[in-house]
Scaffold this active site. Structure first.
Site, PDB file in Angstrom:
ATOM      1  N   GLU A 139      -4.326  -9.693   2.882  1.00 54.95           N
ATOM      2  CA  GLU A 139      -5.193  -9.295   3.991  1.00 54.95           C
ATOM      3  C   GLU A 139      -6.488 -10.095   4.105  1.00 54.95           C
ATOM      4  O   GLU A 139      -6.992 -10.347   5.198  1.00 54.95           O
ATOM      5  CB  GLU A 139      -5.545  -7.799   3.888  1.00 54.95           C
ATOM      6  CG  GLU A 139      -4.405  -6.847   4.185  1.00 54.95           C
ATOM      7  CD  GLU A 139      -3.631  -6.460   2.947  1.00 54.95           C
ATOM      8  OE1 GLU A 139      -3.098  -5.348   2.913  1.00 54.95           O
ATOM      9  OE2 GLU A 139      -3.569  -7.270   1.988  1.00 54.95           O
TER      10      GLU A 139
ATOM     11  N   GLU B 176       0.825  -1.211   0.000  1.00 50.43           N
ATOM     12  CA  GLU B 176       0.000   0.000   0.000  1.00 50.43           C
ATOM     13  C   GLU B 176       0.859   1.261   0.000  1.00 50.43           C
ATOM     14  O   GLU B 176       0.511   2.256  -0.653  1.00 50.43           O
ATOM     15  CB  GLU B 176      -0.955  -0.023   1.193  1.00 50.43           C
ATOM     16  CG  GLU B 176      -2.021  -1.083   1.010  1.00 50.43           C
ATOM     17  CD  GLU B 176      -3.005  -1.157   2.156  1.00 50.43           C
ATOM     18  OE1 GLU B 176      -4.214  -0.993   1.908  1.00 50.43           O
ATOM     19  OE2 GLU B 176      -2.569  -1.388   3.300  1.00 50.43           O
TER      20      GLU B 176
END
Length: 215
Positions: free
Chosen positions: A149, A128
């Protein structure tokens, strides 16, 4: 602590423990060095958040290059304890308020070119951060990128879920985030996760030359 000079006035960067910052010829090199695996925990996230504010305000810095001191890990992943706290949030809480999202968004909106030089693993919050930078270049032999995730029951809430669809297209972003696969350097280049995947022995020279062109 690293010093730079503006006119006759000496200014100083904050002293960090998980990163270092060196400025030369208007290029700031931010090196992540948070053993053993460059975990994106509260310490590293906090220092990156402070660093981006300092770099954004430094008029002597024209380009920011982000790299890792560890060729095995760029940023392994976010702290699992933090991820579990995110998973336990109520549905009405704003994901943009998470510390990782705040940090990556500040990099994304900084009005200076940002370049990532990637070796090693960048998963979860590490990926990210990369999505928040303007350009990404990786070692074709020594790179692993992934968003794992969903295996923990959470979306990439640090900016990945909103940024990757616009960067690489909806279908490929869905594969990245729902499939939870590891992407090596060649696949990362093919999917657009990086600008280029270069032979490891050519990566430093190429990125260094590009940074100097931009300054």
């Amino acid at each position: 602590m690293f010093l730079y000079f503006e006119g006759s006035e000496a200014m100083s960067y904050e002293s960090f423990s998980a990163i270092t910052i060196d400025v030369e010829d208007r290029v700031a090199v931010l090196t992540i060095n948070h053993p053993p695996i460059n975990l994106l925990d509260a310490v590293l996230n906090g220092e990156l958040t402070s660093a981006v504010e300092i770099l954004a305000a430094d008029e002597e810095v024209r380009v920011v290059l982000v790299q890792s001191a560890d060729p095995e890990f760029f940023i392994a992943h976010a702290d699992v304890n933090d991820v579990q706290q995110i998973a336990g949030r109520s549905a009405d809480e704003d994901p943009a308020s998470s510390p990782v999202h705040v940090m990556t968004e500040r990099f994304r909106t900084m009005a200076k070119p940002t370049i990532a030089k990637i070796r090693g693993v960048a998963r979860g919050g590490g990926l990210e951060l990369l999505a928040g930078l303007d350009m990404r270049f990786c070692s074709i032999e020594r790179t692993t990128l992934a968003h794992p995730e969903l295996t923990l029951g959470v979306i990439p809430g640090g900016g990945g879920a909103s940024r990757w669809p616009s960067l690489i297209g909806y279908a490929r972003a869905m594969e990245l985030m729902i499939g939870c696969f590891d992407f090596d350097g060649a696949a990362a280049e093919k999917y657009g996760l990086v600008n280029r995947a270069l032979p490891d022995n050519e990566l430093d020279a190429f990125v260094g030359q590009l940074a100097k062109r931009l300054e």
